[in-house]
Write a protein that holds these residues in place. Structure first.
Motif: not given
Ligand code: AVJ
Length: 292
Positions: A1-15, A240-254
């Motif tokens: 929930m915290a990650g999806l509330s960020l300006p750049q939505k993000a989910i930590p890769p451990k999930y 509820r979370f809104g997405f614009d077309r082309g908006e992303s959730i950042h899921t991993e850095n490697s």
């Protein structure tokens, strides 16, 4: 929930690593484009005697993010550790690998620890000098500050560390490894949304998101995102979370490190880079660090 509330939505890769995600990751490791696992296996085979000498026969081997413990088999055979302590966030993967390992190595004392190493973990008391094994470039998932904190934690747990780190290389090779032609990496990335649907009661429509991975050269990392293909709203539990077309959730850095770059990071955490092993193609590095 915290990650999806960020300006750049993000989910930590451990999930990523529920049962289905762990299985998909094992398929990634066997893909022709994903050189990472093969390069590390090959360098481990090639240098196993020296690696075992560095770790020390009869040590206690602690592995973070053990998963299916593939490379570890080589190490266990060569090292004959006093105990093996695998740590993994996926209890199912941990249980399965413990069962398989105890079949192959009936003499081995295995002490599995389910846990999330992004927080401090308490280890069972050491039975012999400890060596931390952190292969697979799992450390690449952490940003440099997190990697520093992780290294500082292990520095207090063990005198020696073996850490596998993916090397910087041609961006086209990196791109192919994270955009495989069979779409397994895409399925792995999208699985996180299926998991949220199932475990949190959400209504992500997986057909409305697409896998996107690219090499960010300035930051020295592959980034994986899930890009919304439409303007849409998604419900997650009561939110509820809104997405614009082309908006992303950042899921991993490697992150990818040069040998010197990684040694400098390890030095800041109190480790001295004593050994460096690479595969013949120079794709992947295994660092032998000792606590100073
Ligand atoms: C398990 C974090 C090392 O970064 O290469 C593989 C995960 N993601 N393909 C990596 C991953 C997409 C992998 N690590």
């Amino acid at each position: 929930m915290a990650g999806l509330s960020l300006p750049q939505k993000a989910i930590p890769p451990k999930y990523f690593y529920d049962a289905a995600g762990s299985r998909l990751f094992e398929r990634i490791c066997r893909l022709p484009e994903y050189y990472v696992t093969r390069a590390e296996l090959s360098l481990t085979r090639m240098h196993i005697a020296a690696i075992a000498r560095f770790a020390g026969q009869g040590c206690e081997l602690v592995e973070y993010g053990s998963g299916e413990s593939l490379k570890t088999r080589l190490l266990i055979r060569a090292l004959r550790p006093a105990a093996y302590v695998p740590i993994d966030i996926s209890e199912i993967a941990l249980r399965q690998s413990t069962r398989k390992l105890s079949k192959s190595f009936p003499w081995l004392k295995i002490i599995p620890v389910p846990g999330d190493f992004s927080r401090p973990i308490e280890l069972p008391r050491a039975r012999a000098p400890r060596v931390v094994y952190f292969p697979g470039s799992t450390i690449g998932n952490l940003d440099p500050e997190e990697a520093h904190a992780f290294l500082a934690m292990t520095r207090d747990q063990a005198g020696r560390m073996l850490v596998g780190v993916d090397l910087k290389k041609d961006a086209n090779v990196l791109h192919a490894a994270y955009n495989d032609s069979r779409g397994v990496t895409a399925a792995f990335n999208l699985n996180i949304l299926a998991r949220i649907n199932r475990e949190l009661g959400a209504d992500f429509d997986l057909s409305q998101f697409s896998h996107y991975a690219f090499y960010n050269a300035a930051a020295g990392r592959i980034e994986m995102h899930l890009v919304s293909l439409a303007r849409q709203r998604v419900r997650v539990a009561r939110h509820r979370f809104g997405f614009d077309r082309g908006e992303s959730i950042h899921t991993e850095n490697s992150y990818k490190y040069s040998a010197e770059g990684f040694r400098a990071l390890a030095a800041r955490a109190g480790y001295s880079g004593k050994k460096l092993w690479t595969d013949r193609k120079g794709l992947f590095a295994l660092h032998g660090l000792t606590a100073v």
